[in-house]
Design an enzyme around this catalytic site. Sequence first.
Site, PDB file in Angstrom:
ATOM      1  N   TYR A   1     -24.448 -35.602  10.691  1.00  0.00           N
ATOM      2  CA  TYR A   1     -23.672 -36.823  10.905  1.00  0.00           C
ATOM      3  C   TYR A   1     -22.364 -36.769  10.123  1.00  0.00           C
ATOM      4  O   TYR A   1     -21.281 -37.060  10.656  1.00  0.00           O
ATOM      5  CB  TYR A   1     -24.503 -38.032  10.477  1.00  0.00           C
ATOM      6  CG  TYR A   1     -23.719 -39.313  10.290  1.00  0.00           C
ATOM      7  CD1 TYR A   1     -23.450 -40.156  11.360  1.00  0.00           C
ATOM      8  CD2 TYR A   1     -23.260 -39.694   9.021  1.00  0.00           C
ATOM      9  CE1 TYR A   1     -22.731 -41.338  11.184  1.00  0.00           C
ATOM     10  CE2 TYR A   1     -22.549 -40.870   8.833  1.00  0.00           C
ATOM     11  CZ  TYR A   1     -22.281 -41.681   9.918  1.00  0.00           C
ATOM     12  OH  TYR A   1     -21.571 -42.842   9.741  1.00  0.00           O
TER      13      TYR A   1
ATOM     14  N   LYS B   1     -18.447 -36.823  11.389  1.00  0.00           N
ATOM     15  CA  LYS B   1     -17.474 -37.833  10.974  1.00  0.00           C
ATOM     16  C   LYS B   1     -16.260 -37.187  10.308  1.00  0.00           C
ATOM     17  O   LYS B   1     -15.129 -37.679  10.453  1.00  0.00           O
ATOM     18  CB  LYS B   1     -18.126 -38.846  10.036  1.00  0.00           C
ATOM     19  CG  LYS B   1     -19.138 -39.769  10.711  1.00  0.00           C
ATOM     20  CD  LYS B   1     -18.498 -40.641  11.796  1.00  0.00           C
ATOM     21  CE  LYS B   1     -19.444 -41.731  12.276  1.00  0.00           C
ATOM     22  NZ  LYS B   1     -18.865 -42.535  13.374  1.00  0.00           N
TER      23      LYS B   1
END
Length: 258
Positions: free
Chosen positions: A161, A165
Site C-alpha cells: 500500500y 501511495k
Amino acid sequence: MPNALVTGGARRLGRAMCLYLAGRGYDVAIHYASSGAEAEALAEEIRTMGRRAVSVQADLLDEAALAPIVSNAAEALGGPLSVLVNNASIFEQDSIATATRESWDRHMMSNLRAPFVLTQAFAAQVPRPDMDLQGEPVAQGLVVNMIDQKVRKLTPQHMTYSIAKMGLWAFTQMAAQDLGGQVRVNAIGPGPTLQAHDQTRAIYDASRRATVLGRGANPDDITAALGYFIDAKAVTGQLLCIDGGQHLVWQSADVIDH
C-alpha cells in the site's frame, strides 16, 4: 454548472467530499464499486440540495472499466468534468514477509494505476484554460489525489500500500508538470481521520493522541483542504498532510498495531 467526480464517493471521506462539493455548487458523480445503495442514497441527498448527482459503478481492479468512468460521469452530468478526486483505495496490511502478488496487484491497481488512467481520461476532456483579468491562464481542471501522510514518514507497515501511495505522490508531481496550465494536480495526505474497519476504538484513539497536536483530523479538515485546492489557482504539484502532525512524529510508528 461545474461537474465533479469522486471515486469511492459513497462512504467515509468520499461521502464527505461529495457533500462538500455539492455545497460548493458542483454537480457530482459518485463512483462506487459495491456500495450501490449508499451511493444512490447520497445522490438523492445531493439532489435535495438543488444539485445534480449520479452514481457510477466500476471495479477499479478491472483495467477495462477504468477509462469509461470519466466519460460515463461527464455524459450523465451533461458536460465535462472540472474536478476529479481520486479517493478510492484498498488499504490492507502486508509486509516483506507476507506480501503476495495478489496484495501487490490490488494495491497498485486501486492506489496508482486507477488514478493514472482516470487522470489521463480527465485531462483529455478538460476545456482549454481561461484567461483571468491580468491576461494570465487559469487551468480549468483540478485533480486531487488522496494519498497518505505515510509518504512523508515511511514505515514498513502496510508495505505494498505504501509503495503504491509513494508512486501516486510521484505521479502527482509529474502530472502537474506535464499538464501545466490545463489541469492542476495536487494531493491530500490524511492521518488518523476515521476508524479503520480492522482497528479497535482504543487503538484508533491512541493513534490520534500520538500525533504532534495530540489529535487527528476530522472529515471537515479534509474537505477544507479540498476547498483550498479549488480556490488556490496558483497551486499545483503540492501535498497537504492533514494529520495532526503525524508525519513529524519520530517516536512511534504511524499506525499502531492491532
